[in-house]
Enzyme design. Structure first.
Site, PDB file in Angstrom:
ATOM      1  N   PRO A  42     -60.306  10.574  14.979  1.00 44.89           N
ATOM      2  CA  PRO A  42     -60.586   9.247  14.389  1.00 44.89           C
ATOM      3  C   PRO A  42     -59.319   8.400  14.251  1.00 44.89           C
ATOM      4  O   PRO A  42     -59.413   7.176  14.102  1.00 44.89           O
ATOM      5  CB  PRO A  42     -61.148   9.575  12.995  1.00 44.89           C
ATOM      6  CG  PRO A  42     -61.516  11.016  13.017  1.00 44.89           C
ATOM      7  CD  PRO A  42     -60.663  11.674  14.054  1.00 44.89           C
ATOM      8  N   GLU A  70     -59.113   8.899   8.311  1.00 42.94           N
ATOM      9  CA  GLU A  70     -57.990   9.258   9.175  1.00 42.94           C
ATOM     10  C   GLU A  70     -57.384   8.063   9.883  1.00 42.94           C
ATOM     11  O   GLU A  70     -56.170   8.019  10.129  1.00 42.94           O
ATOM     12  CB  GLU A  70     -58.416  10.308  10.204  1.00 42.94           C
ATOM     13  CG  GLU A  70     -58.565  11.721   9.653  1.00 42.94           C
ATOM     14  CD  GLU A  70     -59.919  11.987   9.021  1.00 42.94           C
ATOM     15  OE1 GLU A  70     -60.780  11.073   9.097  1.00 42.94           O
ATOM     16  OE2 GLU A  70     -60.127  13.064   8.447  1.00 42.94           O
ATOM     17  N   HIS A 109     -62.196  23.537  14.009  1.00 42.69           N
ATOM     18  CA  HIS A 109     -60.978  23.915  13.283  1.00 42.69           C
ATOM     19  C   HIS A 109     -60.056  24.768  14.145  1.00 42.69           C
ATOM     20  O   HIS A 109     -59.280  25.548  13.607  1.00 42.69           O
ATOM     21  CB  HIS A 109     -61.313  24.700  12.010  1.00 42.69           C
ATOM     22  CG  HIS A 109     -61.946  23.888  10.931  1.00 42.69           C
ATOM     23  ND1 HIS A 109     -63.268  23.582  10.921  1.00 42.69           N
ATOM     24  CD2 HIS A 109     -61.429  23.322   9.809  1.00 42.69           C
ATOM     25  CE1 HIS A 109     -63.556  22.869   9.838  1.00 42.69           C
ATOM     26  NE2 HIS A 109     -62.464  22.694   9.151  1.00 42.69           N
TER      27      HIS A 109
END
Ligand SMILES: Cc1ncc(C[n+]2csc(CCOP(=O)(O)OP(=O)(O)O)c2C)c(N)n1
Ligand SMILES: Cc1ncc(C[n+]2csc(CCOP(=O)(O)OP(=O)(O)O)c2C)c(N)n1
Ligand SMILES: [Mg+2]
Ligand SMILES: [Mg+2]
Lengths: 347, 414, 347, 414
Positions: free
Chosen positions: C89, C60, C129
């Site tokens: 990240p 990322e 999530h």
């Protein structure tokens, strides 16, 4: 009785706590051989050896993240992030793993980790050495943030953080390192309770809320205003997360007016959270004036401009002056609005 | 399958046992139970209406094959050699754990399709040998940092199945009281860390644990698991590098199943062998057949010894394959049928059971006992989870902090 | 005229804008072969080839950071972060490099980068999530954040973001992907101006401020309250950074009351920034009621609990109900306080 | 020095030129000018009062040696070989750039001590051959992603000195109008990116630029610079890995000067040769003597060709040394005197000038011309910076955004 600077208080507390608890260890960049770029960790390598004082590679994500596993197997890790500006590579590990691990495991594991990091402007550090970036972490329940403004609290909050079972981000202000001194008796173990703000000065006209270096600005402004008969109540937050909302609300319920001062850009700064604490839930008439004093919305820092070089110093002085001026103006304007008796809504 | 097969374990004449077991594990609810409010990427990824039937029947075919742990496989994959330092008892115990893993996984897949639990399911079928064989050898208080596909890490280390079903079902009897994500197996009493969904976080945590052991003077070791895809992440590098510098007692395992979700290996890395990543850190890296229990045993045993004796980390790439999608309703149509079939033929379980038979350690009776015990534990574990209470939302409001703070009230939101 | 879902609007806009501008490219995890885990990028690999649709490794920081160099040499990068939870990240590259690069170079380089990321709860995604983590970025001047709540804005804000010279974080709500549809004529190029909030419903009693999925909660609540004669003005923020403070202030100057609804924990959520916008500078008597509705201060998400599994669904439904209830209660309580005429202070 | 020296470049009889040049660059202000309000880690790191004199006189001794670009060095470091594809003119031009770098750096150090500019100064003395020799060969519109110690990247690529002094002084005539950090040299017209102070950010950016070139079908290439310490960062890995997968046109350079601030190499990595890091990415890595201009030329030339012809990245480790502290008032007392002396003996400049002389390309007259031109450019550049205006704080309030937004007012703070 020795007179210690803010950074010496940090250093001494690290010495004491590491001597006290053999499960503590330091990890960070240049903290061993060099004693830290600011010398906050001077002498610790010599005293506790390379097993417990780890000169880390330039791997901030590792520095922050390895503490989770180390804590799980019984250590009490004391990582240092060299500059608060370099905490962003560690952001992921802090907000997703460290801060949430206790919750995720239903309390099975505590995370007794204290991350120290120097922050703030005023030392000509430039774009990557001046940020006051505490607001990034305000939406992260599970994390604790403290920011001492005095020598005593530098020791007291650090000790409390190290002994706490919660992960604590300890913001130490670069500008305060050597600019303030205080007497700290050798034999006392100062502990400043985490989560409690300090009413550093009482007053009835307006509440000034700040922390770290800006707390000193607030105190100075309060002294100036006292000459004009305006009494400022000055709150030193000490803990930024979770905020001591009872103390803040109580004070503002009394004064009816709040000025929040921080170094970060106003936009999205922690002033917003404090404003929310003050106004939210006030469903009845809230006679309240709130001001947030932060820096302009530029991408640098709170109290000083964009370069390490010359010119920015002047510019920043002007801006810094600006902070004090705004503060004074708001406070002064606030006085005629004093109607404390009816303002019992903030609770 | 290929011509080049050896005799079936239970004799050519017998009816394939798949059908029976299939019956035993018959489905009790419609396929669509997981639909409705639940909708994540995986639902989005499910195949178009038309192909759904094919997809599901193919999944069932694979499951049938999977649970036939003594089925045929091509001769070229026949195992030979020894498991160093492994007693006969241990060989059988390990076999039982692998069977347990396999049948458990197949069972969970069915329960998921029946809508018996929500969330999603990450099947590990095909990869069992990788993590379980390593963690089986560890001491109970050694540290394991698993990833999202590491059922085997927990089962290998001996975590009773009931905690794992409770985790899948998110019930109060799971180690986290039903808070955390399904399929993320762990248990504090067995030294298995709760996996972080975020890739490579536990790689770093395990590195920290290894550091902690060393600093505290304990003789424990740590193991960390990750996939091929995960090796592209910066934390892979930072963890390994630090462990290399400090010669930490840790074994790093890459389960290279050729795919990271839909990403083929050649888009994750330009390497042939991911063990070459270790060359960046100055400690040994080895690549082995992750479907060969013997190879995994010997490599992990050596690595654990290395770690335990203070010589530092090892990186082991285990080449393996997941039979099913990334999560349970990923059709995985980015992969070719040939590729899948080829890897199914390398199934670690029949290969190991055949070897055990060759060694005279396994016969039909022993196998029967294994399957019986395992199926019983699975049944009990499912019952345990299903009768375990669902946590109320209120129960999640605790444990945000260890200490209490005057300004913090979780319900008030600040 | 086709009826499109929110995610289809995103997909179509990506198709159109990539066809229009050959310097655009997509980079992200599983966006090519797979068409994205939610299928937002379906068909784009087929249409634009692997040179412009990059199935990225799980990196990322690279995904976000490489856009800076790519933009410098003439590209218009369109990175995707697979879930907002995995943006951490990339936090470093976004806040330190991408958002500040224009300022640092004195305007020499624009950063026409649009980072799309799915966020929010309500789909049973569990701890990693479900987050609604926009507040992390509120203290980052230089960055723009948009969050569409409608199909039209999904297209309009995405097009505006792609064509903008500023780096834009585009928050797409998972729960809205397939739950809302709208007609979008094929031949029109919808552009929703960035920086402008939308008064989605007019009212004089209370202002509801929200975005994304919670905007729909606000609209539903407004309809319910209308039955009781309470008129809610509903503001759909659309842009979270910089906030459209004029529109917000104007509305609240009219209604005198504001309810801010977001999914993130209240603590440090963007509700605070909005509260600050509303109260700061109101130096004269501010008769104002502000409420922030967020989730409880747990480390998960706004609208749903801690696991992907069964029980949390129920728990979360209760909490979601709680949001609506609090909202209603606040609004109802606010009515008797209506004293609009005197509330001209918020400007 | 050691016995094993070769003849002095300008003849043994001449008085050492150090003194003259020292006089030319005489100090004009007291040493303590940088003190006072300015206080960063570097001040904190300055040696205790007592040793300050020694420290400064040692610094001056080193500076004197540094600017004697034809001084003696041990025979074993004598260069031999060819610079492939380098014309005689280019050799001399390159030499002039290296001299420029050296004298500029020494001059800035003095100006800093005189308090003529604020901030801090990161000296590159000793490392010039690394970045300058590479960027000298690049096309003007190729992309360079430098780090914090890459004066040479800019000078090698041809950025006129006046922009660099203006950067050091943070004046309006610097490419960023005086906003950004001193010593962070860049120029958009010369394809030199503004370095990010944060380690490895530009490594990633350069990777993105290389990707952009490839995608846009341009035949440009990129170069990225980092230190030994920086190779421990996750972004090192993510950048290299991506470039390896996509065979991007990029040259990665590690300037291994053995220290990352105070961190010795063995605490950054367990490797002997940092070029082994490339083995994790499937592209070539080479380790060379970074103080050998010929070796650097040949290695970088090959790597640039490789990049330009679409064969992908190369990682080059250049072993080198910084003569001075991490920043200008770091006493660097974590290093031994022996180590410093040994590396000063490998000074890339006299080694190159001796070789040029051996090749018959350099004589006293030519050298005199070089030094004269360089000193003149430095003088002009210093004058330029000193007469360039200091930016007012107000000027920094622009360019936060490219577009305007109704709710944003930079002065209002939101
Ligand atoms: C930081 C981060 N980015 C993205 C994801 C989403 N994600 C979950 S698993 C996965 C693929 C992992 O592939 P691999 O490492 O090969 O493991 P496998 O699933 O094959 O076992 C991705 C991209 C994540 N969990 N964390
Ligand atoms: C992410 C980050 N962490 C820490 C720092 C502080 N820092 C600046 S330079 C440096 C050492 C760099 O060492 P190396 O990469 O070897 O380069 P050198 O200074 O030796 O040229 C450190 C730790 C930084 N700039 N960025
Ligand atoms: Mg994989
Ligand atoms: Mg170095």
């Amino acid at each position: 009785m020795a007179s210690l600077s803010y950074i010496e208080a940090i250093n001494r507390t690290l010495h004491e706590e590491m001597a006290r608890d053999a499960t503590t260890f330091l990890i960070g960049e240049d903290i061993g051989i060099y004693g830290g770029v600011f010398k906050a960790t001077r002498g610790l390598l010599q005293e506790f050896g390379p097993e417990r004082v780890i000169d880390s590679p330039i791997s901030e994500s590792l520095i922050a993240g390895m503490t989770v596993g180390a804590a799980m197997v019984g250590c009490r890790p004391l990582p240092e992030i060299q500059f608060a500006d370099f905490i962003s590579p560690a952001f992921d590990q802090i907000v997703q793993q460290l801060a949430r691990f206790r919750w995720r495991t239903n309390g099975t594991y505590s995370m007794p980790v204290t991350i120290r990091t120097p922050y703030g402007g005023g030392v000509g550090g430039g774009v990557f050495h001046s940020q006051s970036n505490e607001a990034w972490f305000m939406n992260v329940p599970g994390l604790v943030m403290v920011a001492p403004s005095t020598v005593r609290d530098a020791a007291g909050l650090l000790r409390a953080a190290i002994r706490s079972e919660d992960p604590v981000l300890y913001w130490e202000h670069k500008k305060l390192y050597r600019s303030i001194k205080d007497e700290l008796p050798e034999d006392e173990e100062f502990v400043t309770a985490i989560g409690e703000a300090h009413v550093a000065r009482e007053g009835r006209d307006v509440t000034a809320i700040s922390f770290g270096y800006t707390h000193h600005l607030a105190m100075t402004a309060a002294e100036r205003l006292a000459e004009d008969g305006i009494e400022v109540e000055v709150i030193d937050l000490r803990t930024l997360l979770p905020l001591d909302t009872p103390t803040i609300k109580e004070s503002v319920a009394k004064t009816g007016k709040a000025v929040i001062v921080h170094e970060a850009p106003k936009i999205g700064g922690i002033g917003g959270e404090i404003a929310a604490v003050l106004v939210v839930g006030s469903l009845v008439l809230a006679c309240l004036a709130v001001a947030v004093v932060g820096t302009v919305a530029w991408p640098v820092d709170g109290s000083r401009g964009g370069g390490e070089g010359g010119q920015l110093v002047q510019g920043s002085r002007r801006l810094r002056g600006g902070i004090a001026l705004t503060f004074l103006a708001v406070a002064a304007l606030a006085v005629p609005l004093r109607r404390r008796d009816t303002f019992d809504v903030l609770n | 399958m290929t011509e080049e097969t050896n005799r079936r374990r239970r004799g050519k004449e017998e009816a394939p046992p798949a059908a029976d077991t299939e019956a035993t594990l018959a489905e009790e609810a419609p396929e669509s139970a997981q639909e409705g409010e639940y909708e994540t990427e995986d639902v989005a990824a499910a195949p178009a209406e038309g192909s759904k039937g094919d997809f599901l029947s193919e999944q069932r075919r694979r499951e049938s094959l999977a649970i036939d742990v003594t089925r045929d496989f091509p001769d070229k994959y026949r195992l030979s050699g020894a498991m160093e330092g492994c007693s006969d008892e241990q060989k059988l115990e390990l076999f039982e754990r692998l069977v347990k893993l396999r049948l458990f996984d197949a069972r969970m897949r069915k329960l998921f399709r029946q809508g018996r639990f929500e969330g999603t399911y990450y099947s590990q079928i095909g990869q069992e040998a990788c993590d379980a064989v390593l963690t089986y050898q560890m001491k109970r208080d050694d540290f394991v940092g698993p990833s999202h596909r590491d059922l085997g890490a927990a089962v290998g280390k001996g975590v009773p199945l009931k905690f794992l079903t409770a985790q899948v079902y998110n019930r109060v009897d799971s180690p986290d009281g039903g808070r955390y994500t399904a399929c993320h197996y762990w248990h504090p009493d067995y030294g298995v860390m709760q996996p972080a969904t975020s890739i490579m976080m536990n790689w770093i945590a395990a590195t920290g644990a290894a550091f902690g052991y060393k600093m505290l003077g304990k003789d424990n070791v740590a193991a960390a698991f990750g996939g091929d895809g995960a090796t592209a992440h910066g934390d892979f590098h930072e963890g390994c590098n630090f462990a290399g510098v400090h010669r930490l007692p840790i074994v790093y395992v890459i389960q290279n199943n050729l795919w990271a979700e839909s990403l083929p290996l050649h888009l994750t890395s330009a390497l042939e062998n991911l063990s070459d990543r270790a060359k960046a850190f100055g400690f040994p890296g080895v690549s082995i057949d992750g479907n060969d229990v013997l190879a995994v045993w010997n490599a992990t045993r050596a690595a654990l010894e290395r770690a335990r004796s203070g010589e530092g980390p090892t990186l082991i790439e285990m080449k393996t394959y997941r039979w099913f999608g990334h999560s349970d309703i990923d059709p995985a149509d980015y992969r070719s049928d040939d590729e899948v079939e080829a890897w199914m033929a390398k199934d670690p379980l029949p290969r190991f059971s055949a070897w055990l038979e060759d060694e005279g350690l396994l016969d039909d009776e022993t196998l029967g006992g294994v399957v019986e015990r395992v199926e019983e534990e699975i049944e009990t574990a499912v019952d345990f989870a299903e009768s375990s209470a669902k946590p109320g939302a209120e129960t999640f409001l605790s444990e945000v902090y260890a200490e209490s703070y005057p300004g913090f009230d979780v319900r008030a939101g600040r």
